[in-house]
Design an enzyme around this catalytic site. Structure first.
Site, mmCIF file in Angstrom:
data_model
loop_
_atom_site.group_PDB
_atom_site.id
_atom_site.type_symbol
_atom_site.label_atom_id
_atom_site.label_comp_id
_atom_site.label_asym_id
_atom_site.label_seq_id
_atom_site.Cartn_x
_atom_site.Cartn_y
_atom_site.Cartn_z
ATOM 1 N N TYR A 124 43.698 63.167 47.506
ATOM 2 C CA TYR A 124 43.945 61.936 48.284
ATOM 3 C C TYR A 124 45.307 61.946 48.986
ATOM 4 O O TYR A 124 46.152 62.745 48.674
ATOM 5 C CB TYR A 124 43.646 60.659 47.509
ATOM 6 N N GLU A 125 45.417 61.055 49.959
ATOM 7 C CA GLU A 125 46.586 61.066 50.864
ATOM 8 C C GLU A 125 46.742 62.409 51.568
ATOM 9 O O GLU A 125 47.868 62.848 51.847
ATOM 10 C CB GLU A 125 47.877 60.716 50.121
ATOM 11 N N GLY A 126 45.623 63.018 51.898
ATOM 12 C CA GLY A 126 45.667 64.304 52.597
ATOM 13 C C GLY A 126 45.591 65.450 51.614
ATOM 14 O O GLY A 126 46.489 65.617 50.788
#
Lengths: 596, 596
Positions: free
Chosen positions: B441-443
């Site tokens: 998550y968050e890239g």
């Protein structure tokens, strides 16, 4: 949900075109194992695992096994029991077991693809029949005639299943510490009492009877690992004539709650004056157990391979379907809202890593299986001796590498799915959780490394390594003037020399300080694993080129080999640096100073 | 069950003795943030996280969040809501937020240890307040005065929480594809309709109101990423005067079933003509979202660090307690039935890897946090520019490396437990499952790598790298005649030169083929991460030597640094080889030929 299709093309390539199975089987006297028969077994294995086992993989994870405290009974997930009945009816249980005990007598190498497919389709289910093979081996090698008659046949045909009861709460690796007691009885049996933990398939509802092979101490046994004996303890008492008696004093006390393989029953087993029969010599139980364990270690390696392959298949499908971003080097699919993610180099890095480890790893595992056949059936004593040394050397490498690569591949595959990989419905996270056990049971990776470095390399003075290096050198020599293979043969030969030199250097240092063995072990094991795969990738290219495979298949083998040699094999650089740094950086710190 | 003790000694060392926090805070005008105050905050942070949050970690995993289909309500695990009330009452929510909006005005660097401790104690719980910070940032930088008045204050004091609503089922990384619509209304608000997935804390029972920051398209927005706007969509409608209205048209449609962080509510959020307020400029939403996302990426990096530290603590405890086998170099504890496993070199390898990555990683993360303070508060424009370039460069490195190391450390820690690590009751497998989300998550890690290589290095012509290399060179220069540091300074300097040369080589190749960027990105990121850690380990030894820490602490820093330089830093060899092999081995294969 993740899907599974048995990779028959690559399995056939491995068996027939790389390992030359047909000629090998003929030479070893497996007359039934013609190419037609082997291919038919493969087809049917694929059908059974794809259609019966794979669909039960998720329910096994979600529902798991359940335990009834009142009766000690274990209920397996919905469908598991019925699938096992089909497995037995289909004659799969004794595929590679001797005909005289009701098996099919196929070579081990012809049966190993079924093992891979079962593990890929449904690892948790596969753990129930798995340890029957260990028990079968122990009875074949160490059992008395009546024990074979009473216990072996039902294990071979699958009417009963087997277990290996080694671990106790305070000892796993160090079995010398075990406390389970065996007291002789007048009828020649023993009363077994103690608690065993982590017993795979210790209790279940597949079969009426379960045959436990239990390590325990006789009353006046020497302390430590030289005082351990092995006993057969059936769930239902049996007399020497094969008459089934009442329930024996063994009972499942609990199921463990685990990270994965929820469909597999991992039992605490309580033995309370249970009737047990000594198998093999008193106090030689650990030796007998190691015979079983080597087979089990190869089998667990195959588990890593199977999971890696299934993960790869699904990551590949998703990478072709998922549309996200445009290729940096220009739009590849202008008619779609975005390019499929397989256009991105970093996704390809993850996919090719899986492909290289799975297809190369398959040869590592299958080759080890072929050695089992050579040892069992070759008429040439020297060949048997060499195969035995080589198998001993390759077993810890195969177990540790295939399982660690299984963890790595399921990691990459999940990562290809992005956030969706973390969500249960896609099935990728189950593969990652299931894979995680394989580097732990049947000896952790660290234990495999010690076995390789200490026992198989130092104690046996590199006998197995020499055999393998001979195979590599013969291959390099055969292809040294082949222009098309030069890009692989040259680095392979160079690395093989380095491998040998590293081995000698460790040996020298170990004479001054035994901790050098433990300090080098892990990195030596992986150095060896990547070297072995370099050999198999070079050979795969040669075998593909010489085959009548389609050009696309040949190209893919060559391109994957190039990826392997440029992007994976350099991992040996780190392992070499670690080995050369020696024990000092590991041993310097006082055990009390580790805290932050 | 796994335990947690905040590592206060090492945190203080990082803040005060390595990063010189006291002088920095004084220089930046954070007059409240004296050493006494900072230390008091650390003590209280430790107390809160150890006694309130850590005990709820397991119940969060076992019970998880539950969803009521009829009402769309989400119930958090037992104790979570009460712990949040204590968090708010303690004033923790706005620790680093501006005083004018009700925060405590502490520097970011002084607040980041609390973040690490929360993540270590209870990652799933920590996800509820986490995204309030992102919403706070967005409102601070882009909100109108009335929006700040109405929405910012309750977020800062924790009465409400925030979310970031970006991802949709068909797009995560590629937000240009998003479909959620925003239609203007007469009252100046917009009607928001669409479905968002993977929304952390999208619904819960901690607070009455939840402030969603939502990306959507205005009716005549340009296609792709240049047509995305950001809207504030509260769960309860709000007018411009702060009057709470009725329930807004936003509702949780489902909770995802995940591999880990079961205590964290990962929601499908359905927006149906929900009242939303445009924040920032129309069609500039992606820019605004990236502001928030950089903070969030550092925060996720800290999650990896926290989990790694907790895993390490438990693995260390277990390795001192578990008795198994004797040391190969001779019995170390003759009075015990076996030696504790910490005597074995391979167990030390796993422990020291964790220690080196945790303590070095802490400096990587804390240093990035200090740059946030410099950018916000320095009076020197040139210093701010340099800090901004450096933070941009370090953010993807910090996010990706700390999370991948988090996965690695939880892996090693579990492995130290052997088979017991796989059993839920020890808590190690939960840490491994929880850690697995952080690289997604968050890239994902791949996206961080592209951000580093493409945007932060190629597009910005290495501005951030140059600042970092300047810092490294200044350090090397300062210590070049220091006998005690030579063993670290020399390889550090050599590697820094190699890092620069590699960067230039990639730049050259990328001019001919843009896929070279994607092909090098992952390995360049990790090369950079290991280089950064080499610097922090060298500096840690220098700082420890210069400090009044006990000799045992100084020894441990030096010994861990030696381990790092000899056993971890050589990983750069593989990354270098991969970078130098270029794009060809990745791009050669036809996308249709990957199948086995």
């Amino acid at each position: 949900m993740s899907t599974y299709n048995a990779p028959l093309q690559d399995i056939r390539f491995a068996l027939h075109e790389v390992l030359g199975a047909e000629a090998l089987f003929a030479r070893l006297g497996f007359n039934e194992a013609t190419r037609d028969i082997v291919d038919a077994v493969l087809e049917e294995s694929a059908r059974f695992t794809e259609t019966v086992l794979a669909p039960l993989n998720r329910v096994g994870d979600e529902v798991g096994c359940s335990y009834d405290k009142a009766t000690g009974a274990v209920t397996t997930p919905p469908g598991f029991k019925e699938a096992y009945a089909q497995f037995v009816d289909g004659g799969w249980s004794g595929l590679a077991s001797p005909v005289e005990f009701g098996g099919q007598g196929m070579p081990h190498l012809a049966a190993i693809p079924l093992k891979e497919m079962i593990d890929a389709a449904n690892l948790a289910w596969g753990n129930f029949p798995l340890l029957s093979h260990g028990a079968t081996e122990a009875l074949l090698h160490h059992g008395q005639a009546w024990q074979q008659e009473v216990f072996l046949k039902p294990l071979v045909d699958g009417r009963w299943t087997g277990t290996m009861c080694l671990t106790e709460p305070h000892c796993g690796t160090d079995l010398g510490l075990l406390r389970t007691r065996a007291v002789p009885r007048d009828d020649g049996s023993h009363a077994i009492s103690g608690t065993k933990i982590f017993i795979t398939a210790g209790e279940h509802d597949f079969t009426d009877n379960i045959v436990h092979l239990v390590l325990a101490r006789l009353p006046d046994a020497p302390a430590g690992s030289k005082g351990i004996s092995m006993f057969i303890v059936p769930k239902l008492r049996m007399d020497r004539d094969g008459n089934v008696g009442e329930r024996n004093g063994v009972r499942c006390g609990a199921l463990e709650h685990k990270m994965g393989i929820h469909g597999s029953a991992t039992c605490v087993m309580n033995f309370d004056d249970a009737q047990g029969w000594l198998i093999g010599e008193p106090n030689k139980g650990l030796m007998a157990m190691f015979t079983m364990m080597n087979t089990a270690r190869l089998a667990v390696g195959l588990q890593g391979l199977g999971l890696a392959d299934r993960a790869y298949q699904n990551a590949l499908r998703y990478s072709r379907e998922r549309l996200q971003m445009r290729s940096l080097s220009g739009t590849k699919f202008p008619d779609k809202p975005a390019d499929p993610i397989i256009v991105h180099p970093d996704v390809r890095r993850m996919l090719l890593t899986q492909k290289a480890l799975v297809e190369g790893g398959r040869l590592l595992g299958y080759h080890a299986a072929s050695l089992v056949d050579v040892i069992a059936a070759s008429g040439d004593a020297e060949e048997r001796t060499q195969a035995d040394a080589l198998l001993g050397f390759l077993t810890p490498i195969t177990k540790a590498c295939l399982t660690e690569w299984g963890v790595e591949c399921t990691y990459h595959a999940l990562q290809c799915f992005g956030g969706h990989g973390y969500i249960a419905e896609h099935g990728m996270e189950q593969l990652a959780r299931d894979a995680r056990i394989t580097t732990l049971y049947e000896g952790t990776t660290g234990i495999q490394a010690l076995d390789l470095m200490g026992r198989k390399t130092m104690q046996l003075q590199g006998a197995g390594l020499r055999v393998f290096l001979g195979i590599v050198e013969a291959f390099c020599k055969a292809y040294e003037n082949d222009e098309g293979l030069r890009e692989f043969v040259e680095p392979l030969r160079a690395s093989a020399g380095e491998w040998q030199a590293l081995t000698q250097a460790i040996g020298k240092r170990a004479m001054a300080d035994a901790d050098e063995i433990g300090a080098a072990a892990y990195d030596y094991l992986f150095y060896s694993g990547y070297m072995a795969l370099a050999y198999w990738w070079a050979r795969s290219v040669a075998a593909a080129d010489a085959s009548s495979q389609p050009q696309a298949f040949k190209d893919a083998k060559r391109e994957t080999a190039r990826f392997y040699f440029t992007r994976i094999l350099p991992r040996t650089l780190v392992h070499k640096a670690a080995i050369e740094s020696g024990a000092a950086p590991l041993m310097a710190m006082d055990a009390n100073h580790f805290d932050s």
